[in-house]
Design a protein around this motif. Sequence first.
Motif, PDB file in Angstrom:
ATOM      1  N   THR A  66     -12.577  16.027  -8.559  1.00  0.00           N
ATOM      2  CA  THR A  66     -13.505  15.266  -7.678  1.00  0.00           C
ATOM      3  C   THR A  66     -13.311  15.593  -6.476  1.00  0.00           C
ATOM      4  O   THR A  66     -12.187  15.772  -5.849  1.00  0.00           O
ATOM      5  N   ASN A 122      -0.694   7.567   2.192  1.00  0.00           N
ATOM      6  CA  ASN A 122      -1.978   8.373   1.732  1.00  0.00           C
ATOM      7  C   ASN A 122      -1.467   9.616   1.098  1.00  0.00           C
ATOM      8  O   ASN A 122      -1.827  10.485   0.269  1.00  0.00           O
ATOM      9  N   PRO A 179      -9.349  10.078  -3.292  1.00  0.00           N
ATOM     10  CA  PRO A 179      -9.013   8.747  -3.947  1.00  0.00           C
ATOM     11  C   PRO A 179      -8.974   7.575  -3.348  1.00  0.00           C
ATOM     12  O   PRO A 179      -8.497   7.494  -1.934  1.00  0.00           O
ATOM     13  N   ARG A 180      -9.149   6.433  -4.043  1.00  0.00           N
ATOM     14  CA  ARG A 180      -9.020   5.152  -3.166  1.00  0.00           C
ATOM     15  C   ARG A 180      -7.671   4.893  -3.023  1.00  0.00           C
ATOM     16  O   ARG A 180      -6.562   5.489  -3.797  1.00  0.00           O
ATOM     17  N   ARG A 181      -7.261   4.171  -2.059  1.00  0.00           N
ATOM     18  CA  ARG A 181      -5.868   3.615  -1.734  1.00  0.00           C
ATOM     19  C   ARG A 181      -5.306   3.098  -2.740  1.00  0.00           C
ATOM     20  O   ARG A 181      -5.895   2.257  -3.542  1.00  0.00           O
ATOM     21  N   TRP A 182      -4.117   3.453  -3.207  1.00  0.00           N
ATOM     22  CA  TRP A 182      -3.266   2.921  -4.312  1.00  0.00           C
ATOM     23  C   TRP A 182      -2.468   1.906  -3.773  1.00  0.00           C
ATOM     24  O   TRP A 182      -1.702   2.033  -2.485  1.00  0.00           O
ATOM     25  N   TYR A 183      -1.943   0.803  -4.696  1.00  0.00           N
ATOM     26  CA  TYR A 183      -0.864  -0.126  -4.158  1.00  0.00           C
ATOM     27  C   TYR A 183      -0.032  -0.269  -5.220  1.00  0.00           C
ATOM     28  O   TYR A 183      -0.356  -0.332  -6.471  1.00  0.00           O
ATOM     29  N   GLU A 191     -14.465  13.486  -3.997  1.00  0.00           N
ATOM     30  CA  GLU A 191     -14.136  12.255  -3.179  1.00  0.00           C
ATOM     31  C   GLU A 191     -12.631  12.081  -2.877  1.00  0.00           C
ATOM     32  O   GLU A 191     -11.909  12.119  -3.842  1.00  0.00           O
ATOM     33  N   PRO A 234       0.960  -1.038   0.085  1.00  0.00           N
ATOM     34  CA  PRO A 234      -0.032  -0.113   0.074  1.00  0.00           C
ATOM     35  C   PRO A 234       0.845   1.119   0.029  1.00  0.00           C
ATOM     36  O   PRO A 234       1.839   1.367   0.738  1.00  0.00           O
ATOM     37  N   HIS A 288      -2.521  12.688  -7.011  1.00  0.00           N
ATOM     38  CA  HIS A 288      -3.726  13.078  -7.288  1.00  0.00           C
ATOM     39  C   HIS A 288      -3.846  14.612  -7.648  1.00  0.00           C
ATOM     40  O   HIS A 288      -4.451  14.816  -8.593  1.00  0.00           O
ATOM     41  N   VAL A 315      -0.342   9.471  -2.375  1.00  0.00           N
ATOM     42  CA  VAL A 315      -1.667   9.065  -3.333  1.00  0.00           C
ATOM     43  C   VAL A 315      -2.143  10.505  -3.356  1.00  0.00           C
ATOM     44  O   VAL A 315      -2.340  10.962  -4.527  1.00  0.00           O
ATOM     45  N   SER A 316      -2.249  11.248  -2.386  1.00  0.00           N
ATOM     46  CA  SER A 316      -2.936  12.791  -2.485  1.00  0.00           C
ATOM     47  C   SER A 316      -2.029  13.597  -3.466  1.00  0.00           C
ATOM     48  O   SER A 316      -2.506  14.544  -4.050  1.00  0.00           O
TER      49      SER A 316
END
Length: 583
Positions: free
Chosen positions: A69, A50, A73-77, A71, A47, A57, A53-54
């Motif tokens: 968006t 966060n 973002p979903r967790r990225w792996y 929402e 994983p 994104h 990822v942020s």
Amino acid sequence: MDMSNNVNAGLNSDQPTDVRVTDWRSILILVVFFLTNIVVIFPFRIPLPNITVSTVHNALVKCRAIPRTSEPPRRWYLYVNYLSVPTIAVLLLLATKAIDGTVLRHGIFGADGIQPINIMALFISLAYLSISLDATGLLRFLAFWVAKKGGESGPKLHFYLYLFFLTCAAVVGNDPVILSGTTFLAYLTRVLGITPPTAWIFTQFTAANMASALLISSNPTNLVLSGAFTLSFITYTSSVALPLLAAALTVYPFHSIVLFRSPGLIPTSIELPSNAVGGDRVGVDRPSTALIDKPGAVFGSILLLVTLGVLVGTSTIGVPVWQVAAPAAVMMLGHDVWRDWNHYRSDRVVAEGVRQSEDRLPPTGIHLPIELGVLPLSASGLDDGKPGQDIKPELALSSLLLTCAHRVLGRVPGVCGICKKLPVVLVPFAFLMFILVQGLASQGWVHVFAHWWGAWVNKTGVVGAAAGMTIGSGLLCNICGTNIGTTILLARVVQEWQSSMEAVPTGVQYASVYGLAIGSNYGAFTLTFSASLAGMLWRDILRQKGIHVRGWQFAGLNVGTFLVASVVSGTVLIGQTLVVHGG
């Protein structure tokens, strides 16, 4: 057949056979090779934080690569699997200069008679032909027809399906049988109330991977061998036919009498349903309902059979096999595009007629036109402005690309469906494995392994060559990056062994090559799912259908089958070698 001449003719002059293990680079490449294969067997994912990822994104949003968006973002792996790890391994070896551009070039374009790019072109071409034929519903129709012929006898139905999967896999290869046959069995056993479906799914998996040894075109491992040792279709098939037939005749009694003898696994009698299930007519009752595209099935069947016939006929005169298969795949692709385009035009005509009919009807209310490309921001939760404030939607690159893709690909949905099923992930994986094995050869390890093999066959002769390669290659599939990686490595080892010997007995060569052909196919049903990509595909399809096969169950039920099939085929291969080529 003088196989030594074929091999020596294929050896590349700039690949000396006297390379030795010399320095730290040799150790590094060996460690990297086996670590890579361990990860292929046991993939995992990491994983990402966060904050990472942020950050990524937000950067993509600012660049308008993706739409804004609200929402999170979903967790990225980070997926550490059979694609990412070989890529990292090759880059690492390049960075440390353990391999160079020559190794990279030979791993893609070929060396020592093995031409990866031609092998992959042939593989993808035949895969498209087979999957397109399967998309017409032909294999599913034939499976339901066979099931209906089995009647209400459980053992009879089980035997008929075994023969069916053997035949289909021999002709179209194991991947289409795994793709279509696994889904069919999950459905059939459910409607027949056969719980658990263990005997049926394992028999299907064994039959598909065992029969794929028959034709060069049925498995990528066979393509590797044919390129490495200049084997024609006729020579190859005639050499493996008897060992395969003997195994097929032995494995089924072993399954039905020994392995799956427990009551309920193969019911004595079954009741074929003739009612509607979930609103659809059960295919066992009406097999014709499974045939989606009858003209396409006829065209595809003829084209595939003609292609296989031409491959057999031209393999004796030196025509590259991919030059036969690729035009056939293009013809099938053209047929599929033409079919989809006709359906699209027909749907447009029908839709236009419906619209004109609605326009002539009196209005019953107010209908506001909605443009798909310009949706209110509030519908996506993005309206952060004040009431009454006009906010222009932001155009994102991903949205534009998706819109264009939908407009283009929406006209050929059948072709898109076929392409989604193509095993394209095999292509980069195979190239990477070719490069890693070529790296082992450049650092002297293939020479070392060839010396070990030569010492073994010098003491054991034909018996040791056939038995050692059949069983050994099958087991190595579990630790050498699937059966493809195993075949690439051992083919180079046998080549090196042959080229380093002044006089190699023809019988020992023959037993070594065809023992590898048999073992690399049988290796799919040994200890781990990752022994073949077909095994991982089979497991994933079963999971989607609610059937979970554990790793210990896979190994426990397969190891006996593998030993029985390998011993029987190896014994027949030994006898065949002694009769035809002597010791």
